[in-house]
Design a protein around this motif. Structure first.
Motif, PDB file in Angstrom:
ATOM      1  N   ALA A  14      37.697  -2.253 -19.552  1.00  0.00           N
ATOM      2  CA  ALA A  14      38.560  -2.145 -20.729  1.00  0.00           C
ATOM      3  C   ALA A  14      39.251  -0.770 -20.774  1.00  0.00           C
ATOM      4  O   ALA A  14      40.472  -0.682 -20.935  1.00  0.00           O
ATOM      5  CB  ALA A  14      37.723  -2.373 -21.994  1.00  0.00           C
ATOM      6  N   ARG A  15      38.480   0.273 -20.602  1.00  0.00           N
ATOM      7  CA  ARG A  15      39.057   1.626 -20.671  1.00  0.00           C
ATOM      8  C   ARG A  15      39.821   1.973 -19.404  1.00  0.00           C
ATOM      9  O   ARG A  15      40.882   2.602 -19.438  1.00  0.00           O
ATOM     10  CB  ARG A  15      37.927   2.638 -20.917  1.00  0.00           C
ATOM     11  CG  ARG A  15      38.412   4.026 -21.261  1.00  0.00           C
ATOM     12  CD  ARG A  15      39.160   4.033 -22.551  1.00  0.00           C
ATOM     13  NE  ARG A  15      39.647   5.348 -22.911  1.00  0.00           N
ATOM     14  CZ  ARG A  15      40.685   5.537 -23.731  1.00  0.00           C
ATOM     15  NH1 ARG A  15      41.307   4.510 -24.262  1.00  0.00           N
ATOM     16  NH2 ARG A  15      41.073   6.752 -24.039  1.00  0.00           N
ATOM     17  N   ASP A  36      35.663  -0.466  -8.400  1.00  0.00           N
ATOM     18  CA  ASP A  36      34.974  -1.296  -9.388  1.00  0.00           C
ATOM     19  C   ASP A  36      34.065  -2.268  -8.652  1.00  0.00           C
ATOM     20  O   ASP A  36      34.414  -2.747  -7.568  1.00  0.00           O
ATOM     21  CB  ASP A  36      35.974  -2.059 -10.273  1.00  0.00           C
ATOM     22  CG  ASP A  36      35.361  -2.430 -11.618  1.00  0.00           C
ATOM     23  OD1 ASP A  36      35.829  -1.925 -12.653  1.00  0.00           O
ATOM     24  OD2 ASP A  36      34.382  -3.211 -11.637  1.00  0.00           O
ATOM     25  N   ASN A  41      38.626  -6.977 -11.147  1.00  0.00           N
ATOM     26  CA  ASN A  41      39.311  -5.804 -11.701  1.00  0.00           C
ATOM     27  C   ASN A  41      40.143  -5.085 -10.641  1.00  0.00           C
ATOM     28  O   ASN A  41      41.190  -4.503 -10.950  1.00  0.00           O
ATOM     29  CB  ASN A  41      38.302  -4.851 -12.344  1.00  0.00           C
ATOM     30  CG  ASN A  41      37.767  -5.427 -13.645  1.00  0.00           C
ATOM     31  OD1 ASN A  41      38.443  -6.205 -14.306  1.00  0.00           O
ATOM     32  ND2 ASN A  41      36.546  -5.050 -13.999  1.00  0.00           N
ATOM     33  N   ARG A  81      25.813   7.654 -14.922  1.00  0.00           N
ATOM     34  CA  ARG A  81      26.730   8.775 -14.704  1.00  0.00           C
ATOM     35  C   ARG A  81      26.105   9.937 -13.945  1.00  0.00           C
ATOM     36  O   ARG A  81      26.805  10.645 -13.231  1.00  0.00           O
ATOM     37  CB  ARG A  81      27.260   9.298 -16.045  1.00  0.00           C
ATOM     38  CG  ARG A  81      28.225   8.379 -16.706  1.00  0.00           C
ATOM     39  CD  ARG A  81      29.675   8.802 -16.454  1.00  0.00           C
ATOM     40  NE  ARG A  81      30.566   7.796 -16.981  1.00  0.00           N
ATOM     41  CZ  ARG A  81      30.722   7.584 -18.284  1.00  0.00           C
ATOM     42  NH1 ARG A  81      30.093   8.323 -19.173  1.00  0.00           N
ATOM     43  NH2 ARG A  81      31.534   6.637 -18.692  1.00  0.00           N
ATOM     44  N   GLU A  98      34.639  10.033 -18.759  1.00  0.00           N
ATOM     45  CA  GLU A  98      34.634   9.454 -20.095  1.00  0.00           C
ATOM     46  C   GLU A  98      33.368   9.899 -20.839  1.00  0.00           C
ATOM     47  O   GLU A  98      32.363  10.255 -20.230  1.00  0.00           O
ATOM     48  CB  GLU A  98      34.671   7.912 -20.020  1.00  0.00           C
ATOM     49  CG  GLU A  98      36.064   7.341 -20.100  1.00  0.00           C
ATOM     50  CD  GLU A  98      36.748   7.593 -21.455  1.00  0.00           C
ATOM     51  OE1 GLU A  98      36.113   8.121 -22.374  1.00  0.00           O
ATOM     52  OE2 GLU A  98      37.931   7.260 -21.568  1.00  0.00           O
ATOM     53  N   LYS A  99      33.458   9.849 -22.152  1.00  0.00           N
ATOM     54  CA  LYS A  99      32.273  10.023 -22.972  1.00  0.00           C
ATOM     55  C   LYS A  99      31.573   8.686 -23.096  1.00  0.00           C
ATOM     56  O   LYS A  99      32.233   7.663 -22.819  1.00  0.00           O
ATOM     57  CB  LYS A  99      32.626  10.591 -24.350  1.00  0.00           C
ATOM     58  CG  LYS A  99      33.777   9.913 -25.098  1.00  0.00           C
ATOM     59  CD  LYS A  99      33.852   8.424 -25.205  1.00  0.00           C
ATOM     60  CE  LYS A  99      32.869   7.739 -26.102  1.00  0.00           C
ATOM     61  NZ  LYS A  99      33.104   6.257 -26.224  1.00  0.00           N
ATOM     62  N   ASN A 127      39.292  12.383 -26.205  1.00  0.00           N
ATOM     63  CA  ASN A 127      40.716  12.214 -26.525  1.00  0.00           C
ATOM     64  C   ASN A 127      41.021  12.270 -28.009  1.00  0.00           C
ATOM     65  O   ASN A 127      42.157  12.543 -28.388  1.00  0.00           O
ATOM     66  CB  ASN A 127      41.238  10.897 -25.925  1.00  0.00           C
ATOM     67  CG  ASN A 127      40.329   9.725 -26.214  1.00  0.00           C
ATOM     68  OD1 ASN A 127      39.157   9.759 -25.847  1.00  0.00           O
ATOM     69  ND2 ASN A 127      40.842   8.706 -26.860  1.00  0.00           N
ATOM     70  N   ASN A 168      34.284  -4.012 -24.011  1.00  0.00           N
ATOM     71  CA  ASN A 168      33.071  -3.806 -23.214  1.00  0.00           C
ATOM     72  C   ASN A 168      31.865  -4.485 -23.870  1.00  0.00           C
ATOM     73  O   ASN A 168      31.827  -4.685 -25.074  1.00  0.00           O
ATOM     74  CB  ASN A 168      32.817  -2.312 -23.008  1.00  0.00           C
ATOM     75  CG  ASN A 168      32.822  -1.541 -24.322  1.00  0.00           C
ATOM     76  OD1 ASN A 168      32.514  -2.089 -25.364  1.00  0.00           O
ATOM     77  ND2 ASN A 168      33.169  -0.281 -24.270  1.00  0.00           N
ATOM     78  N   GLU A 181      28.331   6.047 -28.585  1.00  0.00           N
ATOM     79  CA  GLU A 181      29.662   5.541 -28.223  1.00  0.00           C
ATOM     80  C   GLU A 181      30.743   6.010 -29.200  1.00  0.00           C
ATOM     81  O   GLU A 181      31.877   6.251 -28.794  1.00  0.00           O
ATOM     82  CB  GLU A 181      29.644   4.002 -28.188  1.00  0.00           C
ATOM     83  CG  GLU A 181      29.129   3.424 -26.891  1.00  0.00           C
ATOM     84  CD  GLU A 181      30.092   3.674 -25.737  1.00  0.00           C
ATOM     85  OE1 GLU A 181      31.253   3.285 -25.813  1.00  0.00           O
ATOM     86  OE2 GLU A 181      29.671   4.292 -24.752  1.00  0.00           O
TER      87      GLU A 181
END
Ligand SMILES: NC(=O)c1ccc[n+]([C@@H]2O[C@H](COP(=O)([O-])OP(=O)(O)OC[C@H]3O[C@@H](n4cnc5c(N)ncnc54)[C@H](O)[C@@H]3O)[C@@H](O)[C@H]2O)c1
Length: 358
Positions: A14-15, A36, A41, A81, A98-99, A127, A168, A181
């Motif tokens: 999604a992101r 991915d 994707n 991560r 990303e966070k 962001n 997600n 999140e």
């Protein structure tokens, strides 16, 4: 490194689909690969962005080896991560992650240490800082035109359908989804806009009986910041109705500032006798997209200029991440957490904590 950053996108969910578009639009980046585990994707990236078979990878390891990127953009779920960031730094690439960075504060600290030891740039994708409303609020607080902020209420009241197609799935089953999140963005906005750090937190997480999330979808907290600024925080993903609500209001020595909509509608009340808020005109932004676009340009520009701590920096992020972890601890123990004690217990280097907020 030339005039552009050869960039590898990891995670085209999604992101990542939004990142694909932003990377294609950004003149300072050139996408050299997509990673991915879902071939569908990668096919999407081929179809939409002309990714050739040589640019599509099922593993990060293979992509780093073949594409040799300057920059990796991690848009995978946060669960793995730690291993992913280690591979990125071992390959000598800069990183925009990303966070949430990870779901474990000590792992997050080790990731920052690894970036520093490798001499590589490392930024975290906060962001929300690049929303016009948040930037303007920061500017107003910094200018002193309303005097010092004294107390604040932050209310984010949502009915987030975690089963919606295109969204997600991992938040449905992860530990503390609202906190890691979503609240992480809000706490970061709070630190950023006020330019102050949080000294003490108390938090209670909660899951209503109707929640579709396995773990807590509601977060209630009190944040005590520098100079006796106090923030009453309420965040919910499982509102019972579809009636959403947002308010971030701050009362200051000389008036008040309030944001009435999730990504827009900032208003100001100047003077202690003010009896209504006046709108502040700001350009429109596509939520979660145009703010990320500004962040990507900013991070790329800083990295190309040789800045190894581009903001939103990994080091600065330890303070936001630490607050989130301390909120989880407070929820577990029922006790408030002093941030100085939390950071000392986790052995965060003092000189990092003493750096001014980004
Ligand atoms: N900053 C923001 O505004 C914002 C908005 C949405 C999501 N996010 C963050 O972006 C991250 C990704 O979220 P999402 O919504 O795209 O999730 P998602 O589940 O939709 O997408 C994740 C993608 O990563 C892929 N993936 C999983 N493991 C992988 C691996 N080991 N190697 C390569 N690919 C792998 C999956 O196949 C999937 O396509 C999360 O950390 C989330 O918090 C940030």
């Amino acid at each position: 490194m030339g005039e552009t950053l050869r960039t590898l996108l990891v995670g085209v969910g999604a992101r990542g689909k939004i990142w694909s578009r932003l990377l294609a639009d950004e003149p300072l980046t050139e996408t050299v690969g997509y990673v991915d585990i879902d071939p569908g994707n990668l096919a999407w990236a081929a179809d939409r962005f002309g990714a050739t078979p040589e640019m599509c990878f099922a593993t990060l390891e293979a992509a780093l080896e073949a594409a040799r990127p300057d920059l990796v953009l991690l848009a995978t779920p946060p669960m793995d991560r730690f291993g992913e960031t280690a591979q990125v730094f071992d390959a000598g690439a800069h990183l925009l992650s990303e966070k949430p960075l990870t779901l474990d504060f000590d792992e997050g600290l080790r990731i920052v240490e690894a970036a520093e030891a490798a001499g590589l740039a490392f930024a975290v994708g906060l962001n929300f800082r690049y929303q016009h409303c948040v930037r303007k609020a920061k500017e107003i607080f910094a200018s002193g035109e309303l005097g010092a902020p004294s107390f604040s209420q932050y209310v984010y009241w949502r009915n987030r359908d975690g089963r919606r197609p295109g969204l997600n799935r991992f938040p449905l089953t992860m530990r503390q989804p609202m906190l890691y999140e979503q609240t992480i963005h809000h706490v970061d906005e709070i630190r950023y806009a006020y330019g102050r750090d949080v000294r003490r937190v108390w938090c209670r997480c909660h899951n209503p009986p109707w929640s579709m999330y396995r773990d807590d979808a509601t977060v209630i907290a009190t944040l005590e910041l520098d100079d006796d600024l106090i923030v009453n925080y309420f965040g919910a993903w499982s509102g019972q109705t579809k009636i959403n609500d947002f308010l971030w209001r701050t009362d200051c020595d000389e008036g008040a500032l309030a944001q009435f909509d999730l990504f827009a509608d900032l208003r100001i009340a100047r003077g202690v006798g003010a009896d209504e808020f006046q709108p502040i005109a700001l350009p429109a932004q596509e939520p979660l997209v145009d703010d990320a676009r500004l962040m990507l340009s900013d991070v790329a520009r800083q990295i190309l200029a040789g800045n190894l701590r581009p903001h939103p920096s990994g080091i600065d992020h330890l303070k936001t991440f630490g607050i989130i972890a301390a909120m989880e601890e407070s929820n577990r123990t029922g006790q408030p957490v002093e941030m100085a004690a939390f950071f000392a217990q986790h052995e965060v280097p003092r000189h990092w904590l003493e750096l001014p907020p980004d």
